[in-house]
Write an enzyme that holds these catalytic residues in place. Structure first.
Site, PDB file in Angstrom:
ATOM      1  CE1 TYR A   1      -3.544  -2.622   0.387  1.00 39.11           C
ATOM      2  CE2 TYR A   1      -2.714  -3.030   2.599  1.00 39.11           C
ATOM      3  CZ  TYR A   1      -3.547  -3.368   1.551  1.00 39.11           C
ATOM      4  OH  TYR A   1      -4.375  -4.448   1.667  1.00 39.11           O
TER       5      TYR A   1
ATOM      6  CE1 TYR B   1      -8.451  -4.843   1.163  1.00 39.23           C
ATOM      7  CE2 TYR B   1      -8.635  -6.179   3.154  1.00 39.23           C
ATOM      8  CZ  TYR B   1      -7.902  -5.744   2.070  1.00 39.23           C
ATOM      9  OH  TYR B   1      -6.626  -6.195   1.884  1.00 39.23           O
TER      10      TYR B   1
ATOM     11  CG  ASP C   1     -13.992 -11.504   5.723  1.00 37.91           C
ATOM     12  OD1 ASP C   1     -13.265 -11.906   6.655  1.00 37.91           O
ATOM     13  OD2 ASP C   1     -13.578 -10.763   4.806  1.00 37.91           O
TER      14      ASP C   1
ATOM     15  CE  LYS D   1      -6.989  -8.476   9.298  1.00 39.56           C
ATOM     16  NZ  LYS D   1      -5.677  -8.056   8.822  1.00 39.56           N
TER      17      LYS D   1
END
Length: 399
Positions: free
Chosen positions: A6, A133, A223, A250
């Site tokens: 990014y 996202y 998600d 995560k």
């Protein structure tokens, strides 16, 4: 050279070099700073936790990795059994992968093939959210809805396979009226949309989605790569509304090693369990079920269960509300708080320019993006450390 994420490498500011990490702190050669974003929301137990360290050391002395193709091992089996017993409903069937994005890809592939295995090849569409996202692999980019991340897909034009709607029940009902016989799934980040701007919405939307999915025979996918393990103030949002497929990543390993899991319910699993070879799920990441990652995940879950982490998260939210709820400034559009997440959204991203360096000098690592200044702290943070993070955020607007 390292190709950083990014970032425009030609103009980027040099990143901080970390030489050590312990508890909630990151160390450079000249600064000690609280990690207010938990290394992209994953390091919930802090750094160098002795229990997870030991779990990995014990496993590495046996073996670090073997493939799950034709082989199996105890850490993968134990993690699958633990998740099956720990997760709500009949979310019992664990497909492991090596990142959240890949795990969402697996979920979308499952949803499509579930109907294909039944001879229904019309259900090719995904209903997703605006500002979504789900990762940076190609199908997750298509299911996402943020041009700041996924503008490369403009080369393909609008996708005929994904419909994006706001988190409004009226829009949800309208989408089902129009597309219900072509949808294979509804894909959402439940309650909290992370990289799309820390946007928060009500559980009533998810309850209606579950009702409509049941009515029209559509699969519901959560998600929870970012929201799972307590981040919304719920252990999992799936405890409130039960999806057909749940994706975790995560914090699954406590942020130690990249690993993820796509967990299906019995109905989805039985759509693949067949004598027909072509009905198998033809997917297999090399490092799925990695023994070190599974060992870390088992230790992480044990800590979450035995160390009363839900109470820690409630305390984080209570302190955050006490310190920052109602905080105002003409440049601030909204302050949002949910569980272990706080976000200050500003009108103009220029307002946040320079904040990272300002926070660094005050002993806080932060990484604002676009219009959003946020914190998702490790759950082991002490009250005075959390206040330091929140005060730094407030003081930026007073300087």
């Amino acid at each position: 050279m390292i190709w950083y994420p990014y970032q425009q490498l030609k103009t980027m500011k040099a990143p901080y070099e970390i030489v050590d990490a312990n508890g909630v702190y990151l160390y450079t050669k000249d600064q000690k700073m609280i990690d207010s974003v938990s290394s992209w929301w994953s390091v919930i137990h802090g750094y160098k936790h002795p229990v997870i360290n030991q779990a990995i050391i014990s496993q590495v002395e046996k073996f670090s990795h073997v493939m799950l193709g034709g082989l199996t091992h105890e850490p993968a089996r134990k993690l699958s059994e633990k998740l099956s017993s720990w997760l709500p409903g009949d979310l019992d069937y664990c497909f492991f992968s090596d990142s959240g994005s890949v795990a969402v890809e697996v979920a979308l592939k499952m949803a499509l093939q579930y109907y294909m295995n039944r001879g229904d090849e019309k259900r090719t569409m995904i209903l997703a959210l605006e500002h979504a996202y789900h990762g940076d692999t190609f199908k997750t980019m298509e299911a996402g809805d943020d041009e700041d991340y996924h503008f490369v897909l403009k080369a393909y034009g609008a996708s005929p396979y994904v419909v994006h709607i706001p988190t409004e029940i009226a829009a949800l009902e309208k989408a089902f009226e129009k597309y219900h016989d072509r949808l294979n799934c509804v894909l959402v980040e439940p309650l909290l949309q992370g990289a799309g701007g820390m946007r928060m919405y009500d559980v009533s939307f998810l309850k209606k989605a579950r009702e409509l999915c049941d009515k029209y025979g559509v699969l519901l996918i959560f998600d929870e790569v970012a929201t799972g393990f307590g981040r919304t103030g719920n252990r999992f949002v799936a405890d409130l509304v039960l999806p057909d497929i749940l994706v975790l990543g995560k914090a699954l390993t406590g942020g130690y090693i990249g690993h993820a899991v796509t967990v299906a319910n019995r109905k989805v699993f039985e759509g693949f369990y067949d004598d027909v070879p072509e009905h198998a799920l033809m997917h297999g990441p090399t490092f799925m079920g990695n023994a070190l990652a599974c060992s870390a995940a088992l230790a992480s879950i044990e800590l979450f269960e035995t160390q009363n982490y839900m109470e820690k998260i409630r305390k984080i939210e209570l302190v955050t509300r006490r310190e920052i709820e109602g905080f105002t400034d003409p440049r601030i559009r909204e302050v949002r708080i949910m569980g272990g997440c706080v976000c200050i959204e500003v009108y103009d991203p220029e307002v946040l320019k320079g904040y990272q360096e300002y926070a660094y000098k005050r002993g806080v690592f932060s990484r604002p993006f676009l219009n959003y200044l946020y914190a998702m702290v490790p759950y082991v943070i002490r009250e005075e450390e959390l206040v330091q993070v929140l005060q730094c955020m407030k003081d930026w607007f007073a300087k």
